[in-house]
Design an enzyme around this catalytic site. Sequence first.
Site, mmCIF file in Angstrom:
data_model
loop_
_atom_site.group_PDB
_atom_site.id
_atom_site.type_symbol
_atom_site.label_atom_id
_atom_site.label_comp_id
_atom_site.label_asym_id
_atom_site.label_seq_id
_atom_site.Cartn_x
_atom_site.Cartn_y
_atom_site.Cartn_z
ATOM 1 C CG ASN A 204 -2.250 0.689 0.932
ATOM 2 O OD1 ASN A 204 -2.272 1.732 0.288
ATOM 3 N ND2 ASN A 204 -3.343 0.127 1.430
ATOM 4 C CG HIS B 185 24.064 1.598 11.402
ATOM 5 N ND1 HIS B 185 24.674 1.934 10.225
ATOM 6 C CD2 HIS B 185 22.743 1.770 11.202
ATOM 7 C CE1 HIS B 185 23.754 2.312 9.354
ATOM 8 N NE2 HIS B 185 22.571 2.218 9.928
ATOM 9 C CB THR C 28 12.056 -6.818 18.167
ATOM 10 O OG1 THR C 28 11.290 -7.583 19.101
ATOM 11 C CG2 THR C 28 11.635 -5.361 18.202
ATOM 12 N NE ARG D 264 2.235 -8.796 24.538
ATOM 13 C CZ ARG D 264 0.943 -9.083 24.654
ATOM 14 N NH1 ARG D 264 0.486 -10.254 24.249
ATOM 15 N NH2 ARG D 264 0.105 -8.208 25.153
#
Length: 185
Positions: free
Chosen positions: A84, A114, A163, A178
């Site tokens: 989208n 990084h 994550t 989660r």
Amino acid sequence: MKSEREKMLSGELYDPLDAALIAARERARDLCQRLNEMREGQPEGRRRILVELLPCGGDTASIQPPFFCDYGTNIELGERVYFNFNCIVLDVCPIRVGSFTLFGPGVHIYTPLHPFNAALRRREEFGKPVAIGSDVWVGGGALLLPGIRIGSRTVIGAGSVVTRDIPEGVFAAGNPCRVIRAITE
């Protein structure tokens, strides 16, 4: 000796200011700009740009501009993937997306990382690949971080920050994202 591109794609530290990488990013930015300027009433022109920008799946992808990516050539799309409006895909490492996967507006997929060491960070970076299964729906504004995997038939709630890996066939949401529950037919 490996090229900077080879190091980048394998997740090793590499120099993002390498001339060949700069040229490849400029190519992608030019193609994104052309895509983002085209109207929906120009389907053949849009399709040509998508195939050039995303050689692994651009022929069946549907992308609502604006769309931005680093290289495009490191994105592998299954059949009929939909992005989208206003999606950003930073593909310094491979990003693989299964067929019939949908991305809501403003979804960001990141592969670059990084170093924590400031001196090293000034001259090098690295990345981790992202893998997304088939029939996944990623809600608007979600962030998919480097190295994650999302299983097939999973739904990621809007605004989630993914994550870590999410298994197949679940609804997951939140920051950090989660699993909320299994998806049952």
